[in-house]
Scaffold this motif. Structure first.
Motif, PDB file in Angstrom:
ATOM      1  N   THR A  89      -0.204  24.447  -0.672  1.00 52.63           N
ATOM      2  CA  THR A  89       0.671  24.094  -2.540  1.00 52.63           C
ATOM      3  C   THR A  89       0.328  22.767  -3.584  1.00 52.63           C
ATOM      4  OG1 THR A  89       1.758  22.132  -1.409  1.00 52.63           O
ATOM      5  CG2 THR A  89       3.002  24.646  -2.149  1.00 52.63           C
ATOM      6  N   GLY A  90       0.441  22.719  -5.171  1.00 49.68           N
ATOM      7  CA  GLY A  90      -0.257  21.311  -5.377  1.00 49.68           C
ATOM      8  C   GLY A  90       0.008  20.918  -5.019  1.00 49.68           C
ATOM      9  N   ASP A  91       1.580  20.356  -4.972  1.00 49.79           N
ATOM     10  CA  ASP A  91       2.325  18.817  -4.625  1.00 49.79           C
ATOM     11  C   ASP A  91       2.079  18.797  -3.706  1.00 49.79           C
ATOM     12  OD1 ASP A  91       3.786  19.527  -7.085  1.00 49.79           O
ATOM     13  OD2 ASP A  91       5.639  20.306  -6.329  1.00 49.79           O
ATOM     14  N   PHE A  92       1.446  19.734  -2.582  1.00 54.29           N
ATOM     15  CA  PHE A  92       1.287  18.946  -1.284  1.00 54.29           C
ATOM     16  C   PHE A  92       0.059  18.210  -1.304  1.00 54.29           C
ATOM     17  CE2 PHE A  92      -0.464  19.212   2.574  1.00 54.29           C
ATOM     18  CZ  PHE A  92       0.727  18.494   3.468  1.00 54.29           C
ATOM     19  N   VAL A  93      -0.952  18.789  -1.900  1.00 53.83           N
ATOM     20  CA  VAL A  93      -2.184  18.305  -1.891  1.00 53.83           C
ATOM     21  C   VAL A  93      -2.114  17.754  -2.968  1.00 53.83           C
ATOM     22  CG1 VAL A  93      -4.300  19.323  -3.318  1.00 53.83           C
ATOM     23  CG2 VAL A  93      -3.405  21.159  -1.678  1.00 53.83           C
ATOM     24  N   ALA A  94      -1.538  17.749  -3.854  1.00 55.31           N
ATOM     25  CA  ALA A  94      -1.702  16.269  -5.304  1.00 55.31           C
ATOM     26  C   ALA A  94      -0.781  14.916  -4.798  1.00 55.31           C
ATOM     27  CB  ALA A  94      -1.064  16.067  -5.784  1.00 55.31           C
ATOM     28  N   GLY A  95      -0.060  15.270  -3.681  1.00 59.30           N
ATOM     29  CA  GLY A  95       0.341  14.142  -2.866  1.00 59.30           C
ATOM     30  C   GLY A  95      -0.505  13.501  -2.256  1.00 59.30           C
ATOM     31  N   LEU A  96      -1.289  14.312  -1.089  1.00 55.85           N
ATOM     32  CA  LEU A  96      -2.188  13.516  -0.058  1.00 55.85           C
ATOM     33  C   LEU A  96      -3.268  12.993  -1.217  1.00 55.85           C
ATOM     34  CD1 LEU A  96      -2.183  16.239   2.202  1.00 55.85           C
ATOM     35  CD2 LEU A  96      -1.062  14.684   2.718  1.00 55.85           C
ATOM     36  N   ALA A  97      -3.362  13.497  -2.080  1.00 60.58           N
ATOM     37  CA  ALA A  97      -4.796  12.951  -3.119  1.00 60.58           C
ATOM     38  C   ALA A  97      -3.680  11.180  -3.505  1.00 60.58           C
ATOM     39  CB  ALA A  97      -4.647  13.190  -4.118  1.00 60.58           C
ATOM     40  N   LEU A  98      -2.673  11.365  -3.547  1.00 61.32           N
ATOM     41  CA  LEU A  98      -2.213  10.204  -4.376  1.00 61.32           C
ATOM     42  C   LEU A  98      -1.699   9.172  -3.761  1.00 61.32           C
ATOM     43  CD1 LEU A  98       0.213  12.264  -7.105  1.00 61.32           C
ATOM     44  CD2 LEU A  98      -1.915  10.075  -7.333  1.00 61.32           C
ATOM     45  N   ALA A  99      -1.689   9.916  -2.073  1.00 64.57           N
ATOM     46  CA  ALA A  99      -1.066   8.813  -1.492  1.00 64.57           C
ATOM     47  C   ALA A  99      -2.034   8.110  -0.737  1.00 64.57           C
ATOM     48  CB  ALA A  99      -0.533   9.732  -0.143  1.00 64.57           C
ATOM     49  N   ALA A 100      -3.664   9.146  -0.891  1.00 61.92           N
ATOM     50  CA  ALA A 100      -5.047   8.031  -0.196  1.00 61.92           C
ATOM     51  C   ALA A 100      -4.987   7.509  -1.469  1.00 61.92           C
ATOM     52  CB  ALA A 100      -6.028   9.375  -0.154  1.00 61.92           C
ATOM     53  N   LEU A 101      -4.878   7.442  -2.874  1.00 68.13           N
ATOM     54  CA  LEU A 101      -5.044   6.410  -3.520  1.00 68.13           C
ATOM     55  C   LEU A 101      -4.634   5.332  -3.940  1.00 68.13           C
ATOM     56  CD1 LEU A 101      -7.168   5.745  -6.361  1.00 68.13           C
ATOM     57  CD2 LEU A 101      -4.866   7.051  -7.882  1.00 68.13           C
ATOM     58  N   GLY A 102      -3.354   5.586  -3.771  1.00 67.59           N
ATOM     59  CA  GLY A 102      -2.431   4.806  -3.116  1.00 67.59           C
ATOM     60  C   GLY A 102      -2.700   3.633  -2.102  1.00 67.59           C
ATOM     61  N   ALA A 103      -3.242   4.204  -1.147  1.00 70.05           N
ATOM     62  CA  ALA A 103      -3.717   3.468   0.073  1.00 70.05           C
ATOM     63  C   ALA A 103      -5.102   2.133  -0.139  1.00 70.05           C
ATOM     64  CB  ALA A 103      -3.699   4.703   1.531  1.00 70.05           C
ATOM     65  N   PHE A 104      -5.493   3.141  -1.146  1.00 72.37           N
ATOM     66  CA  PHE A 104      -6.982   2.507  -1.355  1.00 72.37           C
ATOM     67  C   PHE A 104      -6.539   1.289  -2.745  1.00 72.37           C
ATOM     68  CE2 PHE A 104     -10.064   2.075  -4.339  1.00 72.37           C
ATOM     69  CZ  PHE A 104     -11.437   1.299  -3.630  1.00 72.37           C
ATOM     70  N   ILE A 105      -5.663   1.792  -3.751  1.00 68.93           N
ATOM     71  CA  ILE A 105      -5.036   0.102  -3.832  1.00 68.93           C
ATOM     72  C   ILE A 105      -4.717  -0.817  -3.168  1.00 68.93           C
ATOM     73  CG2 ILE A 105      -3.655  -0.430  -5.853  1.00 68.93           C
ATOM     74  CD1 ILE A 105      -3.491   2.005  -6.794  1.00 68.93           C
ATOM     75  N   VAL A 106      -4.092  -0.495  -2.127  1.00 70.01           N
ATOM     76  CA  VAL A 106      -3.664  -1.610  -1.601  1.00 70.01           C
ATOM     77  C   VAL A 106      -4.437  -2.317  -0.676  1.00 70.01           C
ATOM     78  CG1 VAL A 106      -2.116  -1.694   0.730  1.00 70.01           C
ATOM     79  CG2 VAL A 106      -0.998  -0.489  -1.831  1.00 70.01           C
ATOM     80  N   VAL A 107      -5.026  -1.444   0.160  1.00 68.53           N
ATOM     81  CA  VAL A 107      -6.623  -1.963   0.562  1.00 68.53           C
ATOM     82  C   VAL A 107      -7.380  -2.622  -0.163  1.00 68.53           C
ATOM     83  CG1 VAL A 107      -8.400  -1.483   2.054  1.00 68.53           C
ATOM     84  CG2 VAL A 107      -6.387  -0.476   2.658  1.00 68.53           C
ATOM     85  N   GLN A 108      -7.707  -2.425  -1.713  1.00 66.82           N
ATOM     86  CA  GLN A 108      -8.340  -3.176  -2.171  1.00 66.82           C
ATOM     87  C   GLN A 108      -7.660  -4.835  -2.620  1.00 66.82           C
ATOM     88  OE1 GLN A 108     -11.700  -2.575  -3.100  1.00 66.82           O
ATOM     89  NE2 GLN A 108     -11.451  -1.132  -2.280  1.00 66.82           N
ATOM     90  N   ALA A 109      -5.964  -4.279  -2.714  1.00 65.12           N
ATOM     91  CA  ALA A 109      -5.581  -5.537  -3.840  1.00 65.12           C
ATOM     92  C   ALA A 109      -4.900  -6.960  -2.401  1.00 65.12           C
ATOM     93  CB  ALA A 109      -4.060  -5.265  -3.713  1.00 65.12           C
ATOM     94  N   ARG A 110      -5.503  -6.227  -1.382  1.00 65.22           N
ATOM     95  CA  ARG A 110      -5.235  -7.006   0.314  1.00 65.22           C
ATOM     96  C   ARG A 110      -6.317  -8.454   0.224  1.00 65.22           C
ATOM     97  NH1 ARG A 110      -4.060  -4.990   6.048  1.00 65.22           N
ATOM     98  NH2 ARG A 110      -3.843  -7.023   5.855  1.00 65.22           N
ATOM     99  N   GLY A 111      -7.541  -7.958  -0.829  1.00 67.67           N
ATOM    100  CA  GLY A 111      -8.468  -8.935  -0.999  1.00 67.67           C
ATOM    101  C   GLY A 111      -8.543  -9.906  -1.783  1.00 67.67           C
ATOM    102  N   TRP A 112      -7.518  -9.814  -2.901  1.00 68.78           N
ATOM    103  CA  TRP A 112      -7.477 -10.549  -4.369  1.00 68.78           C
ATOM    104  C   TRP A 112      -6.056 -11.879  -3.386  1.00 68.78           C
ATOM    105  CZ3 TRP A 112      -7.298  -5.955  -7.936  1.00 68.78           C
ATOM    106  CH2 TRP A 112      -8.510  -5.513  -7.374  1.00 68.78           C
ATOM    107  N   THR A 113      -5.997 -12.591  -4.025  1.00 72.42           N
ATOM    108  CA  THR A 113      -4.673 -13.497  -4.498  1.00 72.42           C
ATOM    109  C   THR A 113      -3.366 -12.766  -4.737  1.00 72.42           C
ATOM    110  OG1 THR A 113      -6.040 -15.202  -4.529  1.00 72.42           O
ATOM    111  CG2 THR A 113      -4.060 -15.913  -4.540  1.00 72.42           C
ATOM    112  N   TYR A 114      -2.743 -12.915  -3.345  1.00 72.99           N
ATOM    113  CA  TYR A 114      -1.330 -12.717  -3.793  1.00 72.99           C
ATOM    114  C   TYR A 114      -0.387 -13.162  -4.902  1.00 72.99           C
ATOM    115  CZ  TYR A 114       3.615 -10.129  -3.097  1.00 72.99           C
ATOM    116  OH  TYR A 114       4.029  -9.668  -3.401  1.00 72.99           O
ATOM    117  N   THR A 115      -0.270 -14.295  -4.236  1.00 70.10           N
ATOM    118  CA  THR A 115       0.346 -15.349  -4.728  1.00 70.10           C
ATOM    119  C   THR A 115      -0.442 -16.688  -5.134  1.00 70.10           C
ATOM    120  OG1 THR A 115       1.921 -16.389  -3.465  1.00 70.10           O
ATOM    121  CG2 THR A 115       2.882 -14.730  -4.165  1.00 70.10           C
ATOM    122  N   GLY A 116      -0.628 -17.308  -6.562  1.00 65.71           N
ATOM    123  CA  GLY A 116      -1.337 -18.194  -6.269  1.00 65.71           C
ATOM    124  C   GLY A 116      -0.075 -19.205  -5.830  1.00 65.71           C
TER     125      GLY A 116
END
Length: 153
Positions: free
Chosen positions: A7-34
Motif C-alpha cells: 500500500t502507498g500509505d505503508f511505503v510512504a510511512g516507512l520512507a517518512l520514518a527513515a527521513l525523520g530518523a535521519f533528521i534526528v541523527v543529524q540534529a544530535r550533532g548540533w547544540t540542543y540548547t545554549g
C-alpha cells in the motif's frame, strides 16, 4: 488478502520514518540548547521525532486496515494534482532568489488556494497576502531571521 507492504500509505510511512530518523541523527550533532535558549538542534530534533512518531502511526494504521472495495485502482487525477502542487512548490523555491521569500510565498499560496482548491479570488488574495505578511512579521520582524530578498524587497 492485501499485504501491508504493497500500500502507498505503508511505503510512504516507512520512507517518512527513515527521513525523520535521519533528521534526528543529524540534529544530535548540533547544540540542543545554549546559553541564549534553544540551539540549532532544538527544532530539527523535535520535528524529526514527531515525524518518526506520526509516520509510524501511518504504517501501523495501514497495516491493520482492511481494503475498501475498489481500493486498488490508481486515481491518476489525484496523483496529477499532487504532482502539480509539488511543481508549484519547486517553482516557488526557484523564484525566491529573484522575487524574494514574501512574493514567491504569496504566489505559491495564491496558486494553491485559487487554482488547486478552486476558491474565489476574494479568498485566495487575502490568504496569499496575509500569509506572506504573517511570515514576514513572525520571522523577519520578531525572530530577526534573514529570509531571501528579491528585486522587490
Amino acid at each position: 488478502m492485501r499485504r501491508p507492504g504493497r500500500t502507498g500509505d505503508f511505503v510512504a510511512g516507512l520512507a517518512l520514518a527513515a527521513l525523520g530518523a535521519f533528521i534526528v541523527v543529524q540534529a544530535r550533532g548540533w547544540t540542543y540548547t545554549g546559553e541564549d535558549g534553544p540551539g540549532p538542534g532544538f527544532f530539527p530534533m523535535w520535528y524529526g521525532s514527531l515525524m518518526v512518531l506520526l509516520s509510524l502511526v501511518l504504517v501501523v494504521r495501514s497495516a491493520l486496515a482492511t481494503p475498501a472495495p475498489g481500493d486498488r485502482r490508481v486515481r491518476w487525477h489525484e496523483i496529477a494534482r499532487a504532482a502539480i502542487c509539488w511543481l508549484a512548490f519547486v517553482v516557488c523555491i526557484a523564484l525566491m532568489g529573484w522575487l524574494g521569500f514574501e512574493a514567491s510565498f504569496a504566489l505559491l499560496a495564491w496558486f494553491v488556494v485559487a487554482v488547486m482548491a478552486r476558491r474565489p479570488q476574494r479568498v485566495a488574495l487575502p490568504v496569499a497576502i496575509g500569509g506572506a505578511l504573517a511570515f514576514h512579521v513572525v520571522f523577519v520582524t520578531l525572530l530577526e531571521v534573514n529570509l531571501p530578498r528579491g528585486a522587490f524587497f
